[in-house]
Design an enzyme around this catalytic site. Sequence first.
Site, PDB file in Angstrom:
ATOM      1  N   TYR A  86      -1.679  -1.224  10.554  1.00 23.41           N
ATOM      2  CA  TYR A  86      -1.833  -1.530   9.120  1.00 23.41           C
ATOM      3  C   TYR A  86      -0.627  -1.017   8.327  1.00 23.41           C
ATOM      4  O   TYR A  86      -0.033  -1.754   7.531  1.00 23.41           O
ATOM      5  CB  TYR A  86      -3.117  -0.897   8.577  1.00 23.41           C
ATOM      6  CG  TYR A  86      -3.285  -1.096   7.086  1.00 23.41           C
ATOM      7  CD1 TYR A  86      -3.617  -2.353   6.573  1.00 23.41           C
ATOM      8  CD2 TYR A  86      -3.090  -0.046   6.180  1.00 23.41           C
ATOM      9  CE1 TYR A  86      -3.761  -2.553   5.203  1.00 23.41           C
ATOM     10  CE2 TYR A  86      -3.228  -0.241   4.816  1.00 23.41           C
ATOM     11  CZ  TYR A  86      -3.568  -1.489   4.333  1.00 23.41           C
ATOM     12  OH  TYR A  86      -3.700  -1.684   2.983  1.00 23.41           O
ATOM     13  N   SER A 103       0.868  -1.182   0.000  1.00 24.21           N
ATOM     14  CA  SER A 103       0.000   0.000   0.000  1.00 24.21           C
ATOM     15  C   SER A 103       0.903   1.229   0.000  1.00 24.21           C
ATOM     16  O   SER A 103       2.084   1.134   0.385  1.00 24.21           O
ATOM     17  CB  SER A 103      -0.837  -0.009   1.288  1.00 24.21           C
ATOM     18  OG  SER A 103      -1.408   1.258   1.534  1.00 24.21           O
TER      19      SER A 103
HETATM   20  N1  LIG Z   1      -8.642  -0.758  -1.371  1.00 17.34           N
HETATM   21  C1  LIG Z   1      -7.633   0.044  -1.039  1.00 17.34           C
HETATM   22  O1  LIG Z   1      -7.794   1.278  -0.923  1.00 17.34           O
HETATM   23  C2  LIG Z   1      -6.267  -0.553  -0.826  1.00 17.34           C
HETATM   24  C3  LIG Z   1      -5.176   0.338  -0.847  1.00 17.34           C
HETATM   25  C4  LIG Z   1      -3.906  -0.182  -0.654  1.00 17.34           C
HETATM   26  C5  LIG Z   1      -3.734  -1.531  -0.454  1.00 17.34           C
HETATM   27  N2  LIG Z   1      -4.811  -2.379  -0.422  1.00 17.34           N
HETATM   28  C6  LIG Z   1      -4.577  -3.805  -0.184  1.00 17.34           C
HETATM   29  O2  LIG Z   1      -5.163  -4.539  -1.244  1.00 17.34           O
HETATM   30  C7  LIG Z   1      -5.393  -5.876  -0.806  1.00 17.34           C
HETATM   31  C8  LIG Z   1      -6.775  -6.304  -1.254  1.00 17.34           C
HETATM   32  O3  LIG Z   1      -7.747  -5.558  -0.552  1.00 17.34           O
HETATM   33  P1  LIG Z   1      -9.057  -4.983  -1.258  1.00 17.34           P
HETATM   34  O4  LIG Z   1      -8.870  -3.527  -1.400  1.00 17.34           O
HETATM   35  O5  LIG Z   1      -9.393  -5.782  -2.448  1.00 17.34           O
HETATM   36  O6  LIG Z   1     -10.092  -5.204  -0.067  1.00 17.34           O
HETATM   37  P2  LIG Z   1     -11.410  -6.113   0.033  1.00 17.34           P
HETATM   38  O7  LIG Z   1     -12.356  -5.760  -1.051  1.00 17.34           O
HETATM   39  O8  LIG Z   1     -11.846  -5.977   1.457  1.00 17.34           O
HETATM   40  O9  LIG Z   1     -10.889  -7.590  -0.230  1.00 17.34           O
HETATM   41  C9  LIG Z   1     -10.120  -8.285   0.708  1.00 17.34           C
HETATM   42  C10 LIG Z   1     -10.068  -9.748   0.338  1.00 17.34           C
HETATM   43  O10 LIG Z   1      -9.310 -10.422   1.344  1.00 17.34           O
HETATM   44  C11 LIG Z   1     -10.095 -11.494   1.879  1.00 17.34           C
HETATM   45  N3  LIG Z   1      -9.799 -11.677   3.294  1.00 17.34           N
HETATM   46  C12 LIG Z   1      -9.987 -10.774   4.293  1.00 17.34           C
HETATM   47  N4  LIG Z   1      -9.672 -11.332   5.474  1.00 17.34           N
HETATM   48  C13 LIG Z   1      -9.286 -12.606   5.210  1.00 17.34           C
HETATM   49  C14 LIG Z   1      -8.839 -13.683   6.011  1.00 17.34           C
HETATM   50  N5  LIG Z   1      -8.742 -13.568   7.335  1.00 17.34           N
HETATM   51  N6  LIG Z   1      -8.540 -14.856   5.408  1.00 17.34           N
HETATM   52  C15 LIG Z   1      -8.654 -14.991   4.069  1.00 17.34           C
HETATM   53  N7  LIG Z   1      -9.049 -14.009   3.253  1.00 17.34           N
HETATM   54  C16 LIG Z   1      -9.366 -12.828   3.810  1.00 17.34           C
HETATM   55  C17 LIG Z   1     -11.536 -11.046   1.657  1.00 17.34           C
HETATM   56  O11 LIG Z   1     -12.420 -12.144   1.558  1.00 17.34           O
HETATM   57  P3  LIG Z   1     -13.312 -12.726   2.761  1.00 17.34           P
HETATM   58  O12 LIG Z   1     -13.951 -11.555   3.433  1.00 17.34           O
HETATM   59  O13 LIG Z   1     -14.239 -13.629   2.021  1.00 17.34           O
HETATM   60  O14 LIG Z   1     -12.358 -13.465   3.625  1.00 17.34           O
HETATM   61  C18 LIG Z   1     -11.436 -10.374   0.290  1.00 17.34           C
HETATM   62  O15 LIG Z   1     -11.483 -11.359  -0.723  1.00 17.34           O
HETATM   63  C19 LIG Z   1      -5.189  -5.860   0.707  1.00 17.34           C
HETATM   64  O16 LIG Z   1      -3.945  -6.435   1.023  1.00 17.34           O
HETATM   65  C20 LIG Z   1      -5.200  -4.379   1.062  1.00 17.34           C
HETATM   66  O17 LIG Z   1      -4.438  -4.116   2.216  1.00 17.34           O
HETATM   67  C21 LIG Z   1      -6.068  -1.905  -0.616  1.00 17.34           C
END
Ligand SMILES: NC(=O)c1ccc[n+]([C@@H]2O[C@H](COP(=O)([O-])OP(=O)(O)OC[C@H]3O[C@@H](n4cnc5c(N)ncnc54)[C@H](OP(=O)(O)O)[C@@H]3O)[C@@H](O)[C@H]2O)c1
Length: 267
Positions: A157, A144
């Site tokens: 985080y 991130s």
């Molecule tokens: N969106 C942003 O602004 C942003 C910015 C920078 C970095 N990121 C990073 O991008 C990555 C993806 O996040 P996203 O933005 O796509 O968020 P998201 O829409 O909340 O997706 C997160 C995914 O991780 C899974 N997950 C969460 N907890 C879990 C657990 N304990 N075990 C297994 N799977 C789990 C969730 O599925 P379930 O709920 O079904 O488990 C979901 O498929 C993350 O590493 C996040 O830190 C996001």
Amino acid sequence: MKQKGKSDVGVALITGASGGLGLEFAKLFAEAGYNLILAARSGDKLSQVCAELSARYGVEAASYAVDLSSPEALERFISDISDIRIDYLVNNAGFGDTGYFHKKPWKVQQEMINLNILALSRLTHHCVQGMVQRGFGRILNIASTAAFQPSPFFNVYAATKSYVLSFTEALQVELAGTGVTATVSCPGPTETGFHTRAGSYKSRIMSMGLMSGEVVARKAYKAMMKGKTLVLHGFSNALLAFSIRLTPRSIAPKAAHYFMKHNDDAQ
Ligand SMILES: NC(=O)c1ccc[n+]([C@@H]2O[C@H](COP(=O)([O-])OP(=O)(O)OC[C@H]3O[C@@H](n4cnc5c(N)ncnc54)[C@H](OP(=O)(O)O)[C@@H]3O)[C@@H](O)[C@H]2O)c1
């Protein structure tokens, strides 16, 4: 899972593929003909994703409903997939939690560290050994822009994502000449389910706008395929990552403090 798909191009393991960026990665790999192993907690959503991608692209897709923040479940999952040759690993699953560290329940912080750091490192360790032996592999870790500086209100985080950045950049150097590469993607605010779980929708940083998950995933995917080390997304995020290197260490957390504060100051 047999190594069979549209063409014999390999297997991709993607964590957090039930929604958000992980789902976008699953679509990109399926479109390119790779077989899939998808992991997340929501088994029903994952099964549906697997069925849709198999039907549309003719790839094999297996779903694993697993809470990767549980060290025991993580080890069971690794044991379950130990016979499968994994050529591409996308460590995408992760979550954040905004607010004062001293007011937050420890359980959530522990789960975040387990998922964002432990599961990512353990899965990399499991997959990279076979990749090096075979002389080919691609690893993509999702960090991130929070990785670049301490971030008050996103304290744990941001620290977990600094780990992901440092770990991956170091791994990439270690892997030189093996045919295996490690790429780290550092998205800024992106339109996924992330901000609902993190409680970050009211943070000032959100006024900078959200990137599309599809756009972020596509750029990270391409960078991984090319074996690049670091991928940034969009001009303002790249500027942030660069300018922080020129900013005194005492100033950076104060700037992040401003951006992570809620608009209504209700933290
Ligand atoms: N969106 C942003 O602004 C942003 C910015 C920078 C970095 N990121 C990073 O991008 C990555 C993806 O996040 P996203 O933005 O796509 O968020 P998201 O829409 O909340 O997706 C997160 C995914 O991780 C899974 N997950 C969460 N907890 C879990 C657990 N304990 N075990 C297994 N799977 C789990 C969730 O599925 P379930 O709920 O079904 O488990 C979901 O498929 C993350 O590493 C996040 O830190 C996001």
